[in-house]
Write an enzyme that holds these catalytic residues in place. Structure first.
Site, mmCIF file in Angstrom:
data_model
loop_
_atom_site.group_PDB
_atom_site.id
_atom_site.type_symbol
_atom_site.label_atom_id
_atom_site.label_comp_id
_atom_site.label_asym_id
_atom_site.label_seq_id
_atom_site.Cartn_x
_atom_site.Cartn_y
_atom_site.Cartn_z
ATOM 1 N N ARG A 68 31.726 55.028 44.086
ATOM 2 C CA ARG A 68 30.647 54.045 44.077
ATOM 3 C C ARG A 68 29.341 54.699 44.507
ATOM 4 O O ARG A 68 29.323 55.498 45.434
ATOM 5 C CB ARG A 68 30.980 52.855 44.991
ATOM 6 C CG ARG A 68 32.197 52.084 44.518
ATOM 7 C CD ARG A 68 32.483 50.862 45.349
ATOM 8 N NE ARG A 68 33.740 50.228 44.933
ATOM 9 C CZ ARG A 68 34.311 49.209 45.558
ATOM 10 N NH1 ARG A 68 33.717 48.685 46.612
ATOM 11 N NH2 ARG A 68 35.446 48.704 45.126
ATOM 12 N N LYS A 126 37.794 34.854 47.223
ATOM 13 C CA LYS A 126 38.747 35.742 47.894
ATOM 14 C C LYS A 126 38.978 35.329 49.340
ATOM 15 O O LYS A 126 38.210 34.569 49.934
ATOM 16 C CB LYS A 126 38.254 37.191 47.834
ATOM 17 C CG LYS A 126 36.877 37.408 48.439
ATOM 18 C CD LYS A 126 36.473 38.885 48.363
ATOM 19 C CE LYS A 126 35.100 39.101 48.962
ATOM 20 N NZ LYS A 126 34.779 40.515 49.185
#
Length: 602
Positions: free
Chosen positions: A329, A430
């Site tokens: 990332r 989530k």
């Protein structure tokens, strides 16, 4: 306690804004609640900026938000400011607080504010991020700044604060922009709260995983290799391998199947998943044979393709795939911090494909798994449900239904949870696992994400009881989050005193004389046959110095070997954790260590 604001529909308003906009709601008092501290810390940021402006008249300011660790302000000055300058700024802040300056809010047109700050490029940069025509300013004494608030009514309420550190930050978080100065600080209404926080910071410095990682030779970074790319040294690699093995067996006994996806995929796959539209700023791209590829920032796309590789029956569900998946990332240079924020890391990642009817049971099973792992390392934890973020795929009905399904599942088991508004993944809501370390800090680690978007986008299907194709629910799941981040947190949690089962070196043998080296090597080989690591400290130093050197390595156990131990095949054991010394036979010693290792089975 004095009122300082109003809470309306989850939004905090200071008293001035509430009066100006005729907003009613729950009264916020100066009581160290989350909402009251946000108002205090926002005001303390402005107080810091005012002090900096008085000490450095040429200072120009960007933004000064409240963050999880307190507040900060980004600014630039001609002088170089370091941590040594913080007491001087604090002293000026106290003078201004004692002046009991009223904090005043007023509105102005965009044109008026642009003209007021026409020679301030940082303020013009702030204005470029705002689309409103009418803006708000806050003024205290000679200092004023463009701000939405909320703020206290008067600087007299700002008493217990501390500036914690100076850092560099790219303007607007963009690496292409200039580096400016950032100062972090913390504030409380209660003096004791500040004292306790400062004490925790001092303890945190001692436990800093970067410092301990160097002392214990766990990992290293190199500018030649690249920022945010950790290199694991033998000690760290042994620790990590032990952790991986414990988790591998725990996955297998719970019915998970190991898989391995590629680290680079064609860019069209990320078009389908929505990553290119919603996550591209965090991804690395390259071109191969005139086609664009991307390094994977997540493992989900590869796992969907593995699921689709064979015909799946409803009898095969839930299908649990797991991987220690290496991902990349693109993190900003200023955001990276030891193992906590890196550009390459490995997730203990799993994707579970199930029916909608199985979803609750799968969530419960995952939470049981999380509980077992965190108990092994003596972590307490909290649970939060994270809802739809600003950038998201899927319609509102999907988000409402799925979020409600998660909450209903937790309610059914009477599991306490908080709400993180807007904290969901772009493809679904989530459950986040927030662990609490030994000195009370909270860390985001594990996550359970319910997703029906990606299976739909990739046309993932199974054959149901009627022989028809049906779309499964996909549950993204990580327990540690990443090995890098978790090991960093664990290092600080236990101050480098790792549990025996994952300690890089579990035993150090200290032979008294050279004639005892052979028996030490015999013991070392037997431990290795039992998957345990040890070292022999037989360097040319005195016995006491070698024992002190072993102590500094923070190993769980030290064994001193002399004539009696060689002759009788025994060991003289020093258990550092229990602060006990004992003598036992070699067989009993190895059996005892194996029993400790068996206790790590999850």
């Amino acid at each position: 306690m004095e009122p300082i604001g109003v809470l309306n529909d989850g939004q905090i308003y200071d008293l001035q804004t509430a009066e100006a906009l005729n907003i009613q709601g729950e009264v916020i008092k100066a009581d160290n609640s989350k909402e009251s501290l946000e108002i205090l810390r926002h005001s303390c940021a402005h107080l810091m900026a005012q002090a900096i402006k008085e000490l450095y008249p040429e200072a120009k300011f960007f933004v000064g938000p409240v963050v999880s660790e307190g507040f900060y302000y980004d600014f630039k000055v001609e002088s170089k400011i370091s941590d040594e300058d913080l007491p001087k700024i604090e002293k000026k802040m106290k003078e201004l607080a004692n002046a009991k300056l009223p904090i005043e809010r007023y509105e102005a047109s965009r044109e008026e504010i642009s003209q007021k700050f026409n020679s301030d490029e940082l303020k013009q940069a702030v204005l470029s991020r705002i689309t409103d025509d009418t803006l708000t300013m806050y003024k205290q004494g000679d200092f004023e700044d463009l701000c939405r608030g909320p703020h206290l009514p008067n600087t007299r309420m700002i008493r217990s604060f501390k500036l914690t550190r100076v850092a560099g930050a790219y303007l607007g978080g963009d690496e292409k922009n200039e580096m400016i100065t950032r100062i972090y600080g913390i504030a409380f209404f209660d003096k004791q709260e500040l004292f306790d926080y400062v004490k925790m910071l001092e303890e945190a410095k001692k436990r800093d995983h970067r410092k301990l990682g160097t002392e214990l030779e766990l990992f290293t970074f190199s500018d030649d290799v690249g920022a945010g790319l950790p290199m694991w040294l033998p000690n760290g690699a042994r620790l990590r391998s032990k952790l991986e093995h414990i988790l591998y067996k725990a996955h297998r006994v719970r019915g998970y199947e190991p898989v391995r996806g590629p680290e680079i995929l064609k860019s069209k796959m990320w078009d389908i998943s929505g990553h290119n539209a919603n996550y591209s700023q965090n991804m690395y791209y390259t071109t191969i044979d005139e086609q664009q590829y991307a390094m994977k920032p997540m493992n989900c796309v590869g796992h969907i393709q593995i699921f689709k590789n064979s015909l799946v029956s409803y009898k095969d569900l839930p299908k649990k795939l797991f991987e220690y998946g290496v991902v990349h990332r693109h993190e900003m240079s200023g955001a990276m911090h030891g193992l906590f924020r890196v550009r390459e890391f490995t997730q203990d990642d799993s994707h579970i494909f199930c029916t909608q009817d199985q979803m609750k049971d799968v969530i419960f099973e995952v939470l049981e798994f999380v509980d077992a792992v965190l108990k092994l390392f003596d972590f307490k934890y909290e649970i939060e449900v994270s809802t739809k973020p600003e950038k998201a795929i899927g319609d509102d009905m999907f988000w409402e239904k799925t979020t409600k399904g998660i909450m209903d599942a937790l309610d059914e088991k009477n599991i306490t949870y908080g709400i993180d508004e807007g904290g969901g993944a772009f493809y679904g809501p989530k459950i986040d696992i927030k662990i609490l370390d030994a000195i009370g800090r909270k860390w985001q680690c594990g996550t359970v994400q319910v997703d029906m978007n990606l299976p739909s986008r990739f046309e993932a299907e199974y054959i149901n009881e009627k022989g028809e194709k049906e779309q499964p629910v996909m549950i993204h799941r990580a327990i540690l989050g990443s090995f890098e981040r978790f090991i960093g947190i664990l290092t600080e949690h236990c101050a480098g005193e790792f549990p025996f089962v994952i300690a890089p070196t579990q035993v150090i043998f200290v032979p008294i004389a050279d004639t005892h080296n052979e028996y030490a090597k015999e013991l070392q080989n037997e431990l290795l046959q039992n998957s345990m690591d040890s070292k022999i400290f037989n360097m040319n130093e005195s016995l006491n110095k070698r024992i002190r050197m072993a102590e500094k390595q923070r190993v769980p156990m030290i064994v001193v070997i002399g004539d009696e131990e060689v002759e009788n095949k025994t060991v003289a054991l020093r258990d550092r954790r229990k602060r006990e010394q004992s003598n036992m036979g070699k067989t009993e010693f190895i059996q005892m260590l194996n029993e400790i290792n068996k206790g790590s089975e999850i």
